[in-house]
Design a protein around this motif. Structure first.
Motif, mmCIF file in Angstrom:
data_model
loop_
_atom_site.group_PDB
_atom_site.id
_atom_site.type_symbol
_atom_site.label_atom_id
_atom_site.label_comp_id
_atom_site.label_asym_id
_atom_site.label_seq_id
_atom_site.Cartn_x
_atom_site.Cartn_y
_atom_site.Cartn_z
ATOM 1 N N ARG A 1 0.628 -5.813 -8.638
ATOM 2 C CA ARG A 1 0.688 -6.275 -7.777
ATOM 3 C C ARG A 1 0.245 -5.641 -6.492
ATOM 4 N NH1 ARG A 1 5.472 -8.364 -10.442
ATOM 5 N NH2 ARG A 1 6.268 -7.118 -9.795
ATOM 6 N N ASP A 2 0.720 -4.777 -6.469
ATOM 7 C CA ASP A 2 0.329 -3.591 -4.727
ATOM 8 C C ASP A 2 -1.535 -3.458 -4.841
ATOM 9 O OD1 ASP A 2 2.964 -2.625 -4.443
ATOM 10 O OD2 ASP A 2 3.107 -0.942 -5.517
ATOM 11 N N TYR A 3 -1.607 -3.169 -6.159
ATOM 12 C CA TYR A 3 -2.994 -2.686 -6.152
ATOM 13 C C TYR A 3 -4.033 -4.198 -5.856
ATOM 14 C CZ TYR A 3 -7.791 -1.609 -8.083
ATOM 15 O OH TYR A 3 -9.039 -1.392 -7.636
ATOM 16 N N ALA A 4 -2.879 -4.971 -6.561
ATOM 17 C CA ALA A 4 -4.126 -6.528 -6.315
ATOM 18 C C ALA A 4 -3.548 -6.825 -4.337
ATOM 19 C CB ALA A 4 -3.074 -7.836 -6.932
ATOM 20 N N SER A 5 -2.837 -6.441 -4.108
ATOM 21 C CA SER A 5 -2.762 -7.061 -2.293
ATOM 22 C C SER A 5 -3.577 -5.860 -1.659
ATOM 23 C CB SER A 5 -1.201 -6.639 -1.707
ATOM 24 O OG SER A 5 -0.954 -6.555 -0.877
ATOM 25 N N ILE A 6 -4.109 -4.392 -2.305
ATOM 26 C CA ILE A 6 -4.839 -3.993 -1.591
ATOM 27 C C ILE A 6 -6.179 -3.718 -1.872
ATOM 28 C CG2 ILE A 6 -6.533 -1.878 -2.065
ATOM 29 C CD1 ILE A 6 -3.656 0.089 -2.563
ATOM 30 N N LEU B 1 0.594 -1.608 -0.299
ATOM 31 C CA LEU B 1 -0.332 -0.253 0.160
ATOM 32 C C LEU B 1 0.801 0.835 0.007
ATOM 33 C CD1 LEU B 1 -2.826 1.266 0.286
ATOM 34 C CD2 LEU B 1 -2.933 1.061 2.405
ATOM 35 N N ASP B 2 2.066 1.478 0.796
ATOM 36 C CA ASP B 2 2.714 2.726 0.873
ATOM 37 C C ASP B 2 3.182 2.599 -0.518
ATOM 38 O OD1 ASP B 2 5.241 4.201 2.209
ATOM 39 O OD2 ASP B 2 6.204 2.451 1.948
ATOM 40 N N GLU B 3 3.919 1.773 -1.392
ATOM 41 C CA GLU B 3 4.189 1.242 -2.049
ATOM 42 C C GLU B 3 3.617 2.557 -3.658
ATOM 43 O OE1 GLU B 3 7.844 -1.503 -4.527
ATOM 44 O OE2 GLU B 3 5.980 -2.115 -4.970
ATOM 45 N N PHE B 4 2.339 1.727 -3.522
ATOM 46 C CA PHE B 4 1.414 2.438 -4.636
ATOM 47 C C PHE B 4 0.921 3.861 -4.263
ATOM 48 C CE2 PHE B 4 -3.313 2.953 -5.501
ATOM 49 C CZ PHE B 4 -3.490 2.081 -6.939
ATOM 50 N N TRP B 5 1.618 3.797 -2.973
ATOM 51 C CA TRP B 5 0.787 5.800 -2.715
ATOM 52 C C TRP B 5 1.620 6.151 -3.135
ATOM 53 C CZ3 TRP B 5 -1.790 5.368 2.906
ATOM 54 C CH2 TRP B 5 -3.195 5.078 2.579
ATOM 55 N N ARG B 6 2.975 5.718 -2.840
ATOM 56 C CA ARG B 6 4.548 6.813 -3.136
ATOM 57 C C ARG B 6 4.394 6.797 -4.745
ATOM 58 N NH1 ARG B 6 9.579 5.433 0.098
ATOM 59 N NH2 ARG B 6 9.077 4.171 2.100
ATOM 60 N N TRP C 1 10.487 10.311 -0.102
ATOM 61 C CA TRP C 1 9.549 9.431 0.155
ATOM 62 C C TRP C 1 8.911 8.773 -1.194
ATOM 63 C CZ3 TRP C 1 3.833 9.592 -0.828
ATOM 64 C CH2 TRP C 1 3.421 8.620 -0.047
ATOM 65 N N VAL C 2 8.826 9.841 -2.200
ATOM 66 C CA VAL C 2 8.555 9.463 -3.741
ATOM 67 C C VAL C 2 9.559 8.878 -5.288
ATOM 68 C CG1 VAL C 2 6.761 11.111 -3.012
ATOM 69 C CG2 VAL C 2 8.900 11.856 -4.578
ATOM 70 N N GLU D 1 9.628 5.388 7.456
ATOM 71 C CA GLU D 1 9.388 4.004 7.930
ATOM 72 C C GLU D 1 8.285 3.862 7.263
ATOM 73 O OE1 GLU D 1 11.105 2.016 10.147
ATOM 74 O OE2 GLU D 1 12.496 3.121 11.132
ATOM 75 N N GLY D 2 8.279 4.315 6.249
ATOM 76 C CA GLY D 2 6.338 4.072 5.181
ATOM 77 C C GLY D 2 5.667 4.714 6.303
ATOM 78 N N MET D 3 4.657 4.104 6.141
ATOM 79 C CA MET D 3 3.146 3.425 6.421
ATOM 80 C C MET D 3 3.267 3.206 8.284
ATOM 81 S SD MET D 3 1.711 6.405 4.957
ATOM 82 C CE MET D 3 2.383 7.339 4.166
ATOM 83 N N ALA D 4 4.424 3.264 9.121
ATOM 84 C CA ALA D 4 3.937 2.521 10.000
ATOM 85 C C ALA D 4 2.637 1.975 11.642
ATOM 86 C CB ALA D 4 5.752 1.869 10.783
ATOM 87 N N HIS D 5 2.502 3.231 11.342
ATOM 88 C CA HIS D 5 1.735 3.800 12.645
ATOM 89 C C HIS D 5 -0.388 3.709 11.125
ATOM 90 C CE1 HIS D 5 1.510 6.670 8.938
ATOM 91 N NE2 HIS D 5 0.908 7.446 9.856
#
Length: 481
Positions: free
Chosen positions: A361-366, A317-322, A347-348, A406-410
């Protein structure tokens, strides 16, 4: 840092709830002009430090308040929030107001028509104070912006507001009126909620019409009570043809039912392990467990809910948003890119080499996360969890861990409900030993926004004084920041 406040809450107009203001207008005990004047006093005193507004328009608000005063005198209010001060997050368009998305590198779009949320507020007579700030592209959980600078907590200016609805959160907790609208794609309404002690709602997907819908994105109320959140939701959820994803019209009612919720027999999941991201702070865990015990003691069937999100889902998800934000970054002129917040630039640019197959693949993971969330929670009427794994952090930090990546670790507790489209609220459930607020997340089945708000309203009445905020709104005549 002092312990959490105690004593009597402010009863000045700026500290009243929207429901209290409307009752006072109807009885003639208070006018919208008087309420606005008091709110303006608080804003003028506190805004230099809190930094909640992108565009503040007290002159326009005064004109709206006078018109509202006339309607109330005639007994003809325009709607359920007529005369109530409201703020709007800057990424919800207001006609003629530039929309920079908190980013100094962006050439702001200036909309010619207001967004559905704004039109519904105006039709109902809400007095719009202005547009509140956000961090760069809304991709930080703090009040740090390359354009606006730092937005600070009314509880303690050394602390973050959370984000990305940072200005709306500061305005809500600080006494800038009772009703505020934020947006949320992974926690951006509820994270300021937990770090400012607010009652907020990320509504069901499609419940509040948007003119730019996007996967997981929602607009919703940020308030100091569940009844105010329900009141505002009843206004902004009215349909608008511009949102092709919006739900069919539904009469949510202007207020929650007068009769109290009976929680006996409710099936409630207690979710204390997100399965990914930052470890859960013991003080946060304890406060959520105490809140769950309140439900148990009242007869709810509270059982543990195992983690259903994985570290890989969060990474994808973090990669998709980046990648999404990288396309926005690449569209800027080279000199404009240098004005973007350095944290966001790093980050980007970290995904510069990610290819299209990886994004799919990121989208499928979402989609897998969406499925997992529904499957894990469908047997429960409600799920209780922390909003965030940690309490508020320094205002200067872009993320809860500072300047590291740390990506979106929160967002392991919040983002699943954006992806599944289920309603999820935040409500204060306690304080750390040094006085920082702790939020309880209350989520429900999709479309059951009223059920979630009823549960939050019930909890507000039963949580006890140790978990109830006494808002940092100065008493009348003491408008010191």
């Amino acid at each position: 840092m002092p312990p959490h406040p105690s004593g009597r809450p402010s009863d000045r107009p700026a500290g009243l709830t929207a429901t209290d203001l409307v009752h006072a207008y109807a009885s003639g005990d208070l006018s919208p002009v008087e309420a606005l004047r008091d709110v303006a006093d608080v804003i003028c005193a506190r805004e230099p430090e809190l930094n909640a507004f992108w565009q503040l328009d007290l002159e326009g608000a005064a004109t709206a308040a006078r018109a509202s005063e006339g309607r109330w005198r005639r007994g003809e209010p325009a709607g359920p929030i007529d005369g109530v001060p409201v703020t709007i997050k800057e990424n919800l368009g207001r006609a003629g107001v530039p929309m920079p998305a908190g980013n100094a590198g962006v050439e702001p779009v200036v909309p010619t028509r207001s967004s559905p949320v704004v039109e519904r507020v105006e039709e109902s007579g809400g007095v719009i104070l202005g547009s509140t700030v956000m961090p760069d592209w809304g991709m930080l959980s703090s009040g740090v912006s390359s354009l606006h600078g730092i937005t600070r907590s009314p509880w303690n200016p050394a602390l973050t507001t959370g984000g990305s609805s940072s200005g709306a959160g500061a305005a809500a907790a600080g006494g800038y009126g009772p009703l505020h609208v934020g947006t949320d794609i992974g926690g951006s309404i509820r994270l300021p909620g937990t770090w400012l002690g607010l009652t907020t709602l990320k509504p069901s997907a499609g419940r509040v019409p948007l003119d730019t819908p996007y996967l997981g994105r929602a607009a919703g109320p940020m308030t100091r009570s569940a009844r105010d959140a329900a009141l505002l939701l009843s206004v902004i959820s009215r349909p608008d043809a511009r949102d092709w994803t919006s739900l069919p019209p539904s009469d949510l009612g202007a207020v929650l039912p007068a009769e109290p919720l009976d929680v006996r027999g409710l099936r409630v999941g207690l979710h204390l392990d997100a399965g990914c991201g930052l470890p859960l702070d013991p003080e946060v865990r304890s406060a959520v467990e105490v809140a769950a015990q309140v439900f148990t003691d009242a007869g709810a069937e509270v059982t543990p809910l195992d983690p259903f999100m994985t570290p890989q889902m969060l990474r994808d998800l973090d990669e998709f948003w980046r990648v999404r934000s990288l396309t926005d970054f690449d569209a800027l002129a080279p000199e404009a890119r240098e004005r973007v917040l350095p944290f966001i630039r790093r980050w980007v640019l970290a995904v510069r080499d990610v290819d299209g197959r990886s994004v799919l693949r990121d989208y499928a993971s979402i989609m897998a996360l969406q499925q997992a969330t529904v499957a894990a929670t469908e047997s429960y009427d409600l799920v209780l969890s922390p909003v965030a794994p940690v309490a508020a952090f320094p205002a200067e930090w872009p993320m809860p861990w500072g300047d590291r990546d740390e990506g979106m670790a929160h967002i392991g507790f919040t983002v699943p409900y954006n992806m599944s489209g289920q309603p999820a609220a935040s409500v204060n459930c306690g304080f750390t030993a040094d006085g920082r607020t702790i939020g309880l997340q209350v989520s429900g089945r999709r479309f059951d926004d009223v059920g979630v708000l009823r549960a939050v309203d019930w909890y507000e009445q039963h949580r006890g004084t140790a978990a109830t905020p006494v808002w940092p709104i100065p008493p009348t005549g003491d408008d010191r920041a």
